[in-house]
Scaffold this motif. Structure first.
Motif, PDB file in Angstrom:
ATOM      1  N   PRO A   1       0.322  -1.455   0.251  1.00  0.00           N
ATOM      2  CA  PRO A   1       0.434  -0.295   0.502  1.00  0.00           C
ATOM      3  C   PRO A   1       0.949   1.156  -0.216  1.00  0.00           C
ATOM      4  O   PRO A   1       1.791   1.400   0.504  1.00  0.00           O
ATOM      5  N   ILE A   2       0.698   1.965  -0.910  1.00  0.00           N
ATOM      6  CA  ILE A   2       1.337   3.371  -0.979  1.00  0.00           C
ATOM      7  C   ILE A   2       1.009   4.033  -0.315  1.00  0.00           C
ATOM      8  O   ILE A   2      -0.038   4.725   0.678  1.00  0.00           O
ATOM      9  N   PRO A   3       1.848   5.085   0.397  1.00  0.00           N
ATOM     10  CA  PRO A   3       1.533   5.529   2.034  1.00  0.00           C
ATOM     11  C   PRO A   3       0.840   6.802   1.909  1.00  0.00           C
ATOM     12  O   PRO A   3       1.260   7.655   0.587  1.00  0.00           O
ATOM     13  N   VAL A   4       0.069   7.602   2.126  1.00  0.00           N
ATOM     14  CA  VAL A   4      -1.075   8.931   1.782  1.00  0.00           C
ATOM     15  C   VAL A   4       0.905   9.511   2.258  1.00  0.00           C
ATOM     16  O   VAL A   4       1.710  10.310   2.910  1.00  0.00           O
ATOM     17  N   THR A   5       0.413  10.753   1.792  1.00  0.00           N
ATOM     18  CA  THR A   5       1.301  12.260   1.682  1.00  0.00           C
ATOM     19  C   THR A   5      -0.208  13.341   1.093  1.00  0.00           C
ATOM     20  O   THR A   5      -0.852  13.556   0.891  1.00  0.00           O
ATOM     21  N   PRO A   6       0.414  14.596   1.976  1.00  0.00           N
ATOM     22  CA  PRO A   6       0.119  15.856   2.104  1.00  0.00           C
ATOM     23  C   PRO A   6      -0.256  16.235   0.728  1.00  0.00           C
ATOM     24  O   PRO A   6      -1.606  17.166   0.609  1.00  0.00           O
TER      25      PRO A   6
ATOM     26  N   TRP B   1      -2.016   1.008 -11.988  1.00  0.00           N
ATOM     27  CA  TRP B   1      -1.632   0.518 -10.190  1.00  0.00           C
ATOM     28  C   TRP B   1      -0.840   0.808  -9.112  1.00  0.00           C
ATOM     29  O   TRP B   1      -1.242   0.623  -8.597  1.00  0.00           O
ATOM     30  N   VAL B   2      -0.394   2.211  -9.294  1.00  0.00           N
ATOM     31  CA  VAL B   2      -0.559   2.638  -9.084  1.00  0.00           C
ATOM     32  C   VAL B   2      -1.548   3.188  -8.112  1.00  0.00           C
ATOM     33  O   VAL B   2      -1.881   3.417  -6.530  1.00  0.00           O
ATOM     34  N   ILE B   3      -2.751   4.171  -8.384  1.00  0.00           N
ATOM     35  CA  ILE B   3      -3.953   4.330  -7.686  1.00  0.00           C
ATOM     36  C   ILE B   3      -4.903   3.113  -7.759  1.00  0.00           C
ATOM     37  O   ILE B   3      -5.356   3.159  -6.404  1.00  0.00           O
ATOM     38  N   ALA B   4      -4.979   1.398  -8.252  1.00  0.00           N
ATOM     39  CA  ALA B   4      -4.879   0.433  -7.479  1.00  0.00           C
ATOM     40  C   ALA B   4      -4.327  -0.243  -6.203  1.00  0.00           C
ATOM     41  O   ALA B   4      -4.771   0.228  -5.316  1.00  0.00           O
ATOM     42  N   ALA B   5      -2.794   0.503  -6.355  1.00  0.00           N
ATOM     43  CA  ALA B   5      -2.457  -0.182  -4.891  1.00  0.00           C
ATOM     44  C   ALA B   5      -2.546   0.646  -3.759  1.00  0.00           C
ATOM     45  O   ALA B   5      -2.818   0.436  -2.841  1.00  0.00           O
ATOM     46  N   ALA B   6      -2.677   2.289  -4.134  1.00  0.00           N
ATOM     47  CA  ALA B   6      -3.300   3.080  -2.313  1.00  0.00           C
ATOM     48  C   ALA B   6      -4.770   2.786  -2.442  1.00  0.00           C
ATOM     49  O   ALA B   6      -5.092   2.834  -1.470  1.00  0.00           O
ATOM     50  N   ASN B   7      -5.669   1.964  -3.156  1.00  0.00           N
ATOM     51  CA  ASN B   7      -6.936   1.996  -3.225  1.00  0.00           C
ATOM     52  C   ASN B   7      -7.361   0.864  -2.586  1.00  0.00           C
ATOM     53  O   ASN B   7      -8.261  -0.044  -2.419  1.00  0.00           O
TER      54      ASN B   7
ATOM     55  N   GLY C   1     -19.336   3.432  -9.672  1.00  0.00           N
ATOM     56  CA  GLY C   1     -19.957   4.380  -8.711  1.00  0.00           C
ATOM     57  C   GLY C   1     -20.239   4.514  -7.581  1.00  0.00           C
ATOM     58  O   GLY C   1     -20.325   4.055  -6.636  1.00  0.00           O
ATOM     59  N   GLY C   2     -19.753   5.863  -6.720  1.00  0.00           N
ATOM     60  CA  GLY C   2     -19.887   6.066  -5.382  1.00  0.00           C
ATOM     61  C   GLY C   2     -18.703   5.935  -4.000  1.00  0.00           C
ATOM     62  O   GLY C   2     -19.063   5.648  -3.247  1.00  0.00           O
ATOM     63  N   VAL C   3     -17.202   5.625  -5.214  1.00  0.00           N
ATOM     64  CA  VAL C   3     -16.065   5.264  -4.503  1.00  0.00           C
ATOM     65  C   VAL C   3     -15.306   6.524  -4.503  1.00  0.00           C
ATOM     66  O   VAL C   3     -15.468   7.369  -5.519  1.00  0.00           O
ATOM     67  N   SER C   4     -15.490   6.641  -3.211  1.00  0.00           N
ATOM     68  CA  SER C   4     -14.004   7.963  -3.401  1.00  0.00           C
ATOM     69  C   SER C   4     -12.747   7.332  -3.292  1.00  0.00           C
ATOM     70  O   SER C   4     -12.201   5.982  -2.611  1.00  0.00           O
ATOM     71  N   LEU C   5     -12.030   7.452  -4.226  1.00  0.00           N
ATOM     72  CA  LEU C   5     -10.412   7.219  -3.940  1.00  0.00           C
ATOM     73  C   LEU C   5      -9.706   8.099  -3.667  1.00  0.00           C
ATOM     74  O   LEU C   5      -9.210   9.184  -4.550  1.00  0.00           O
ATOM     75  N   ARG C   6      -9.014   7.432  -3.720  1.00  0.00           N
ATOM     76  CA  ARG C   6      -7.560   8.638  -3.507  1.00  0.00           C
ATOM     77  C   ARG C   6      -6.599   8.220  -4.258  1.00  0.00           C
ATOM     78  O   ARG C   6      -5.915   7.074  -4.761  1.00  0.00           O
ATOM     79  N   ILE C   7      -5.940   9.494  -5.283  1.00  0.00           N
ATOM     80  CA  ILE C   7      -5.145   9.520  -6.390  1.00  0.00           C
ATOM     81  C   ILE C   7      -3.651   9.857  -5.446  1.00  0.00           C
ATOM     82  O   ILE C   7      -3.523  11.241  -5.497  1.00  0.00           O
TER      83      ILE C   7
ATOM     84  N   VAL D   1      -4.051  13.085  -3.895  1.00  0.00           N
ATOM     85  CA  VAL D   1      -5.622  14.034  -4.405  1.00  0.00           C
ATOM     86  C   VAL D   1      -6.448  13.530  -3.462  1.00  0.00           C
ATOM     87  O   VAL D   1      -6.710  12.196  -3.831  1.00  0.00           O
ATOM     88  N   TYR D   2      -7.517  13.510  -3.287  1.00  0.00           N
ATOM     89  CA  TYR D   2      -8.634  12.735  -3.197  1.00  0.00           C
ATOM     90  C   TYR D   2     -10.449  13.001  -4.367  1.00  0.00           C
ATOM     91  O   TYR D   2     -10.687  13.939  -4.358  1.00  0.00           O
ATOM     92  N   ILE D   3     -11.020  12.210  -4.970  1.00  0.00           N
ATOM     93  CA  ILE D   3     -12.189  11.979  -5.388  1.00  0.00           C
ATOM     94  C   ILE D   3     -12.962  11.379  -5.269  1.00  0.00           C
ATOM     95  O   ILE D   3     -13.020  10.472  -4.578  1.00  0.00           O
ATOM     96  N   GLN D   4     -14.563  11.767  -5.549  1.00  0.00           N
ATOM     97  CA  GLN D   4     -16.097  10.888  -5.698  1.00  0.00           C
ATOM     98  C   GLN D   4     -15.734  10.385  -6.899  1.00  0.00           C
ATOM     99  O   GLN D   4     -16.359  11.292  -7.813  1.00  0.00           O
ATOM    100  N   ILE D   5     -16.425   8.766  -6.942  1.00  0.00           N
ATOM    101  CA  ILE D   5     -16.612   8.586  -8.372  1.00  0.00           C
ATOM    102  C   ILE D   5     -17.821   8.348  -8.573  1.00  0.00           C
ATOM    103  O   ILE D   5     -18.584   7.666  -7.791  1.00  0.00           O
ATOM    104  N   LEU D   6     -19.070   8.985  -9.894  1.00  0.00           N
ATOM    105  CA  LEU D   6     -19.868   8.828  -9.415  1.00  0.00           C
ATOM    106  C   LEU D   6     -20.240   8.080 -10.231  1.00  0.00           C
ATOM    107  O   LEU D   6     -21.320   7.738  -9.401  1.00  0.00           O
TER     108      LEU D   6
END
Length: 100
Positions: A27-32, A60-66, A77-83, A35-40
Motif C-alpha cells: 500500500p502506498i503511503p499517504v502524503t499531503p 496500478w498506482v491508483i489501484a495499490a493506493a486504494n 460509482g459512489g467510491v472515494s479514491l485517493r490519487i 488528491v481525493y476524488i469521488q467517482i460518480l
C-alpha cells in the motif's frame, strides 16, 4: 516509472527456465500532495491514470493506493479514491523490494 524495475531474473528450480522475481507492491503511503476524488459513475483505473498522470500504464498506482484492481480495471460509482502523488512512488517500491 515501472513497477518491475526491481525485479531480478531468477532460474526456476524445477524447469530451470528464467523468470522474473515477484515484485511487492505494498500500500502506498499517504502524503499531503495526494488528491481525493469521488467517482460518480463507473470509471476505469487506466483512464483515471491517464487523466491524473498523463500515463494510462500507471493505473496500478491508483489501484495499490486504494486496494483495487484485483481482476478488473473498473471502479464502481459512489467510491472515494485517493490519487497518490506519483513522484515518490517509484522510490518507495524500490525501497521495499531491495530491503527484502
Amino acid at each position: 516509472m515501472s513497477r518491475y524495475i526491481t525485479a531480478q531474473i531468477e532460474r526456476d528450480v524445477v524447469t530451470e527456465k528464467r523468470k522474473l522475481s515477484t515484485v511487492i507492491i505494498a500500500p502506498i503511503p499517504v502524503t499531503p500532495n495526494d488528491v481525493y476524488i469521488q467517482i460518480l459513475g463507473a470509471e476505469r483505473l487506466d483512464k483515471l491514470a491517464l487523466l491524473f498522470y498523463e500515463n494510462a500504464s500507471l493505473w496500478w498506482v491508483i489501484a495499490a493506493a486504494n486496494g483495487l484492481g484485483k481482476g478488473t480495471l473498473l471502479v464502481p460509482g459512489g467510491v472515494s479514491l485517493r490519487i497518490p502523488d506519483v513522484i515518490n512512488v517509484q522510490s518507495y517500491i524500490n525501497e521495499i523490494n531491495t530491503s527484502r
